[in-house]
Design an enzyme around this catalytic site. Structure first.
Site, PDB file in Angstrom:
ATOM      1  N   GLU A  95     -12.965  -2.208  11.377  1.00 14.39           N
ATOM      2  CA  GLU A  95     -12.814  -1.435  10.137  1.00 14.39           C
ATOM      3  C   GLU A  95     -13.857  -1.799   9.089  1.00 14.39           C
ATOM      4  O   GLU A  95     -14.596  -0.947   8.615  1.00 14.39           O
ATOM      5  CB  GLU A  95     -11.412  -1.621   9.578  1.00 14.39           C
ATOM      6  CG  GLU A  95     -11.194  -0.896   8.267  1.00 14.39           C
ATOM      7  CD  GLU A  95      -9.822  -1.144   7.673  1.00 14.39           C
ATOM      8  OE1 GLU A  95      -9.598  -0.730   6.525  1.00 14.39           O
ATOM      9  OE2 GLU A  95      -8.977  -1.760   8.341  1.00 14.39           O
ATOM     10  N   GLU A 109       0.821  -1.214   0.000  1.00 17.16           N
ATOM     11  CA  GLU A 109       0.000   0.000   0.000  1.00 17.16           C
ATOM     12  C   GLU A 109       0.860   1.271   0.000  1.00 17.16           C
ATOM     13  O   GLU A 109       0.593   2.225   0.729  1.00 17.16           O
ATOM     14  CB  GLU A 109      -0.959  -0.005   1.193  1.00 17.16           C
ATOM     15  CG  GLU A 109      -1.919  -1.187   1.163  1.00 17.16           C
ATOM     16  CD  GLU A 109      -2.911  -1.163   2.309  1.00 17.16           C
ATOM     17  OE1 GLU A 109      -4.060  -1.556   2.096  1.00 17.16           O
ATOM     18  OE2 GLU A 109      -2.531  -0.757   3.435  1.00 17.16           O
ATOM     19  N   ASP A 145      -8.394  -8.866   3.889  1.00 16.31           N
ATOM     20  CA  ASP A 145      -8.245  -7.743   4.811  1.00 16.31           C
ATOM     21  C   ASP A 145      -9.433  -7.625   5.742  1.00 16.31           C
ATOM     22  O   ASP A 145     -10.309  -6.793   5.525  1.00 16.31           O
ATOM     23  CB  ASP A 145      -8.074  -6.451   4.000  1.00 16.31           C
ATOM     24  CG  ASP A 145      -7.602  -5.274   4.843  1.00 16.31           C
ATOM     25  OD1 ASP A 145      -7.316  -5.469   6.039  1.00 16.31           O
ATOM     26  OD2 ASP A 145      -7.503  -4.159   4.305  1.00 16.31           O
TER      27      ASP A 145
END
Length: 839
Positions: free
Chosen positions: A408, A300, A380
Site C-alpha cells: 500500500e 476510521e 500504518d
C-alpha cells in the site's frame, strides 16, 4: 545441502505467472542416473483430506519435474520404492517399522528421503501436505540429496487477510488496496460459481504453510452473515479445505442493527449478545471448521463498542464467547485511533500512542480465544517505523503481528520492494521487557510470555491478474511471508533464492541478479521516498502512492511530519513531546528519549530538529535528504541494466512484463526524488551543496517549447512538475510541442516526462526531424494496477525512455499529443541523457 546442477529444458513457451512458485518446470538430468520412487501411498482416501491432496500434488509434481507418471494408492500398505505420505498416527497403524521421528507441534512434519524411498509424515493432515510441498520444492530446485529432518511452526496462527468487497466494481476494482485486479471471490454482489482460482490460490497458500484466510474486507459488509452469502462462503471454504486452509470472516460491529432488526449494537445489551450467539451458530452450520472472526472496531469510521461508551474489551469478549463453543478465534485489531478529534495544533497529540492507550489497560482480561492483531509499527505500514510498543505492554494477552504483502505505502506493486528485510527490523527487535531479552518474534510465538495462541497475519490482497499481485517479482513477498511465519529466523536472502529457483529456474545468473536487485530494493525505496524515520512521504489524503509531503500535515490522520521553514520531525519524547517514547520498556525508552542515542534511521520519528541538525554521519538532515533521494533513484535505474542482462534466460512474456515495471519504476523514482527534494528545498530555503536540486541541464521544459494546440498549465502540487508547470492540449484536436536541440551531437537516451491520468487514453508520438521515433498511449491504469489519479500530480507523473537515439545539434524534436476524454495529453519535459547520466 548438496545440489545437483541441472539444466532447464529450453524455455519455449511464455508463462503468465499463474502457477507462481509451483511451476514444476521440467529438469534435464543429463547422463546422471538417479533412482526415484515409482508410486505414491497417500494414507487417506477422502477427497477433502489434505493427505489426499498431498498425493495428487506429488503426482502432479513428478509429472512436471521428472516426466514420471506415479500411481496413487490409499490402501495403507506402504511398499518399497514409494512415497508414503500421511499422519504419524495413520502411519503407525499401517506400518510395522518403528518411527524414530521427534515429537512434532501442530502442523509440523517429518521428511525422510533416501534413494527411491520417501516418507512424509505430519503431526496432522495439514502437516503431511506441508511435507509433500517441501519435498517437491527440493526436487524442483534440483536437490536430490538424502535428508531426514523434522520441522514445526514457530507459531500456530499463520493467516492472510483479504480486503475484498462484495460490491466492488469499476476503475478501482473490488479489492481495497489491491493491485492485482478484482476479487477472486466476488463481483457485483455475487460469489463466483466458478471458484477454480480459489483452488489455485489455496495450493499456493498451503505450499508456504498458511493455515487461515479471511476472505472479506475489515471494513466489512454485514451481508456476509446472511444465508444468501453464507452458502457461497461455504463453497469458498470447500475449495480451501483440501489444502488445510481454514476460512475466516471479517465482521461489521453494527450488524445486529444493520441486518438483524435490532435498534442497537451495544455489546452489553442482552439482545445483541444473543443475536451474535445465534448468528455465529448459523455461520458454523455452514462452515463447521471456520477459523474465526476478524474485527476492526472504532477506527476510521467503523462502528464499535465505543459508540455506546463500552470498552474494546467488552466488544472482543462478546465475539469470543459466541465463537468459543465452535473452537473459533477472534482476531481483534489494535488499529484503533480517533481520526475526528486528533489535532496537529496540540503538541502532545499523537496517533502513535493510540494502540497502547486503548489496549494496555485490559491486559489479562481478554478471553483466551481472543488474539489482539497488532500492525508492525504504530502508524500504518510505513517504509520504516519502530516496532509497536504494544507488543511489550500486553504480556498476558494473545497477540499476532499484522504485516502487509500488498504494498500500500510501498510502491503498490509498481515498484520492486522486497519486504522481508523490513520485517526483520521488527521481528528481531529487542523490547527489553523487565530488562530481559524480548524479541518481537518470541512474543508472537508465545515463548517470551508463555502464551499458547499467537502468530502472524499478512494483508495479501491477491486478484484475478495472472500474476496474482499484479507483478511477478512481488510474489517473492508472499512466498517469504509464509516461510517467515513458519520460522521467523529464516535467512531472507536464502529464501529469496529458493523462490527465484522455483519461479524462474536454476540459472545462477538469474538467481544472483534477482537476489541483488531485490535485496537493494527496500533500502532504495526508503531512500527516494522518505528517510530518517519521517515515514513514506506519500499523499495520504488520496492514493497513498505518489509523493506529496505536505499532505501529511494539517489533517486528522496523524501521520504528521510537523515540517516548517526551519525544522522537521515529531517530538515523541516524554520530557517535551507526545510521550510516545515512554510507552517502551525503560531501556528502549531511554535510548529513544535522547537524540544522541536514537539511530539516524528513526531520528525524525522521535525528534523534532532543525534541517541543519547534524546526524551521526556528520551530514545535516537536509543534505542527507538530498543525497539519499539521488542515491535511491540511481539504484532504481541500476535495476534496468541488471534485468536486461537476463534477456533470453527468462521466458519472453515474464521478461517483458517485469521490464515494463522496472522502466516505470526508474522513471517514477525520478518523480519521487525531484518532488521531495524540490519541496524541502522550497520549504527550507537551503541549497543542495552538490547543486543538483532544481538543476537539470539536460532537460527541455515542455512549457519552453514552441506550442501549437498546447498551453502551459500550473501543476498542483507544484513540486510534482519539473519547473512547476506542464502543458495540456487546448481542444479535442492534437497539439504539438517542438524544440531544436542545442546539445552536442551524439547518442542519447531520450525520455519524455508526462502525466497518465484515468478515464482517458491519450496518445503521444515523438519525432526527430519529422521521423517517428516512437508512440505510446496513456494506459498505465490498465497496465500497472495501482490506484490511479485523475489529476496532474505525483501519482500520474511518469516517463517513457527511448534508448540509444542518435541526435545532432540543431535537430528538431517534436511531440504530438492527441487527447482522449479528460486526458489532455499532458507533457512535463523532454530530457536527453548522455551515457551514464541519470537525469
Amino acid at each position: 545441502m548438496r545440489l545437483l546442477h541441472f539444466l532447464l529444458v529450453t524455455l519455449v513457451a511464455a508463462e503468465d505467472g499463474l502457477d507462481g512458485w509451483l511451476r514444476y518446470a521440467p529438469l534435464d538430468l543429463g547422463h546422471k542416473h538417479v533412482s526415484f520412487p515409482t508410486s505414491i501411498v497417500a494414507l487417506n482416501s477422502s477427497k477433502d483430506s489434505p493427505v489426499y491432496t498431498a498425493g495428487l500434488e506429488l503426482q502432479k509434481g513428478f509429472k512436471g519435474i521428472l516426466s514420471q507418471n506415479l500411481k496413487i494408492s490409499h490402501d495403507g500398505r506402504p511398499t518399497s520404492s514409494a512415497i508414503i505420505v500421511g499422519t504419524v498416527a495413520e502411519y503407525s497403524k499401517t506400518s510395522n517399522k518403528p518411527l524414530n521421528a521427534p515429537k512434532l507441534k501442530e502442523d509440523g512434519f517429518w521428511l525422510s528421503t533416501h534413494g527411491n524411498t520417501v516418507t512424509i509424515l505430519g503431526q496432522n493432515e495439514r502437516g503431511a501436505l506441508y511435507g509433500a510441498f517441501e519435498y517437491l520444492s527440493r526436487l524442483a530446485q534440483g536437490d536430490l540429496s538424502p535428508a531426514t529432518y523434522a520441522t514445526s511452526p514457530d507459531a500456530p496462527i499463520r493467516w492472510v487477510n483479504h480486503w475484498d468487497n462484495l460490491n466492488g466494481t469499476g476503475t478501482h476494482g473490488s479489492v481495497e488496496r489491491g493491485y492485482g485486479g478484482d476479487s477472486i471471490f466476488y463481483k457485483d454482489n455475487v460469489i463466483y460459481q466458478d471458484l477454480s482460482r480459489v483452488t489455485d490460490y489455496a495450493r499456493l497458500l498451503a505450499s508456504i504453510r498458511i493455515n487461515g484466510v479471511v476472505i472479506n474486507n475489515v471494513n466489512a459488509d454485514p451481508a456476509f452473515l446472511t444465508d444468501k452469502y453464507l452458502e457461497g462462503v461455504a463453497r469458498i471454504a470447500s475449495h480451501f479445505r483440501p489444502y488445510g486452509v481454514k476460512v475466516g470472516l471479517s465482521l461489521n460491529f453494527a450488524s445486529p442493527q444493520l441486518i438483524g432488526g435490532l435498534n442497537t449494537f451495544d455489546p452489553l445489551d442482552p439482545s445483541v449478545v444473543e443475536w451474535w450467539r445465534t448468528t455465529t451458530n448459523k455461520v458454523y452450520k455452514y462452515v463447521p471448521d471456520m477459523a474465526g472472526y476478524l474485527v476492526k472496531a472504532n477506527s476510521e469510521g467503523q462502528p464499535g463498542p465505543l459508540t455506546y461508551n463500552r470498552t474494546l474489551l467488552d466488544g472482543a469478549n462478546m465475539f469470543a464467547k459466541a465463537a468459543k463453543p465452535h473452537g473459533g478465534i477472534v482476531m481483534f485489531r489494535a488499529f484503533v485511533y480517533d481520526s475526528v478529534n486528533l489535532k496537529e495544533s496540540d503538541w502532545k497529540a499523537d496517533r502513535a500512542n493510540a494502540a497502547v492507550d486503548h489496549f494496555k489497560q485490559f491486559d489479562g482480561q481478554f478471553d483466551d480465544n481472543v488474539v489482539v492483531q497488532i500492525k508492525y509499527g504504530p502508524i500504518d505500514f510505513q517504509v520504516r517505523e519502530p516496532a509497536s510498543p504494544l507488543f511489550a505492554n500486553i504480556p498476558k494477552t494473545n497477540v499476532a503481528i499484522e504485516l502487509q504483502v500488498t504494498q500500500e505505502y510501498l510502491g503498490q506493486q509498481c515498484h520492486l520492494v522486497y519486504l522481508p528485510p523490513l520485517w526483520n527490523t521488527i521481528l528481531d527487535f529487542d523490547l527489553r521487557v523487565d530488562n530481559k531479552k524480548t524479541l518481537v518474534r518470541d512474543v508472537l510465538s508465545g515463548e517470551r510470555f508463555k502464551r499458547n495462541l499467537g502468530g502472524y497475519v499478512a494483508v495479501s490482497n491477491v486478484g484475478v491478474n495472472s500474476t496474482w499481485l499484479g507483478s511477478h517479482l512481488a510474489m517473492s513477498n508472499l512466498y517469504a511471508y509464509g516461510r517467515m511465519a513458519w520460522e521467523p529466523t529464516v535467512d531472507v536472502k536464502a529464501t529469496l533464492d529458493d523462490w527465484t529457483r522455483l519461479t524462474f529456474g536454476l540459472d545462477k545468473s538469474v538467481i544472483n541478479t534477482i537476489n541483488k536487485m531485490s535485496m537493494q530494493s527496500w533500502p532504495a525505496y526508503e531512500q527516494y521516498t522518505g528517510n530518517l524515520g519521517i515515514q513514506t512521504l506519500t499523499d495520504i489524503l488520496y492514493a497513498h502512492y505518489g509523493p506529496n509531503p505536505p499532505s501529511q500535515d494539517d489533517n486528522p490522520w496523524g501521520q504528521w511530519t510537523r515540517a516548517d521553514a526551519d525544522s522537521i520531525g515529531m517530538d515523541r519524547t516524554v520530557w517535551n513531546g507526545t510521550g510516545f517514547a515512554g510507552q517502551y520498556p525503560t531501556e528502549v525508552a531511554r535510548r529513544y528519549e535522547r537524540i544522541e542515542t536514537t539511530p539516524d534511521d528513526l531520528l525524525l520519528w522521535f525528534h523534532h530538529v532543525p534541517y541543519t541538525h547534524r546526524l551521526h554521519s556528520g551530514k545535516t538532515v537536509i543534505q542527507h535528504f538530498y543525497d539519499e533521494h539521488y542515491k535511491g533513484a540511481e539504484t532504481a535505474h541500476s535495476f534496468l541494466a541488471m534485468w536486461k542482462s537476463l534477456k533470453g534466460k527468462i521466458d519472453k512474456q515474464r521478461y517483458e512484463e517485469v521490464l515494463f515495471r522496472l522502466v516505470y519504476q526508474a522513471g517514477h523514482s525520478i518523480v519521487w526524488r525531484d518532488a521531495i527534494n524540490n519541496f524541502y528545498h522550497n520549504k527550507s530555503g537551503i541549497a543542495d551543496k552538490s547543486k543538483r536540486v532544481g538543476n537539470h541541464p539536460w532537460r527541455i521544459e515542455a512549457e519552453s517549447m514552441t506550442l501549437k494546440g498546447y498551453a502551459p498549465i500550473a501543476v498542483n502540487p507544484f513540486f510534482t512538475a519539473s519547473g512547476f508547470k506542464g502543458i495540456v492540449t487546448t481542444s479535442n484536436a492534437p497539439g504539438t510541442a517542438t524544440t531544436k536541440v542545442n546539445f552536442p551531437s551524439g547518442t542519447y537516451d531520450l525520455a519524455v516526462g508526462y502525466y497518465d491520468i484515468i478515464r482517458g487514453k491519450a496518445n503521444w508520438k515523438v519525432y526527430i526531424n519529422d521521423k517517428l521515433l516512437g508512440a505510446w498511449d496513456g494506459d498505465n491504469e490498465d497496465k500497472l494496477g495501482h490506484w490511479p489519479s485523475e489529476f496532474l500530480d505525483g501519482h500520474s507523473a511518469t516517463r517513457i525512455t527511448f534508448d540509444g537515439v542518435k541526435i545532432k545539434k540543431g535537430d528538431t524534436i517534436k511531440i504530438v499529443g492527441t487527447p482522449n476524454g479528460p486526458e489532455l495529453a499532458p507533457v512535463d519535459y523532454i530530457v536527453l541523457l548522455p551515457k551514464g547520466i541519470i537525469d
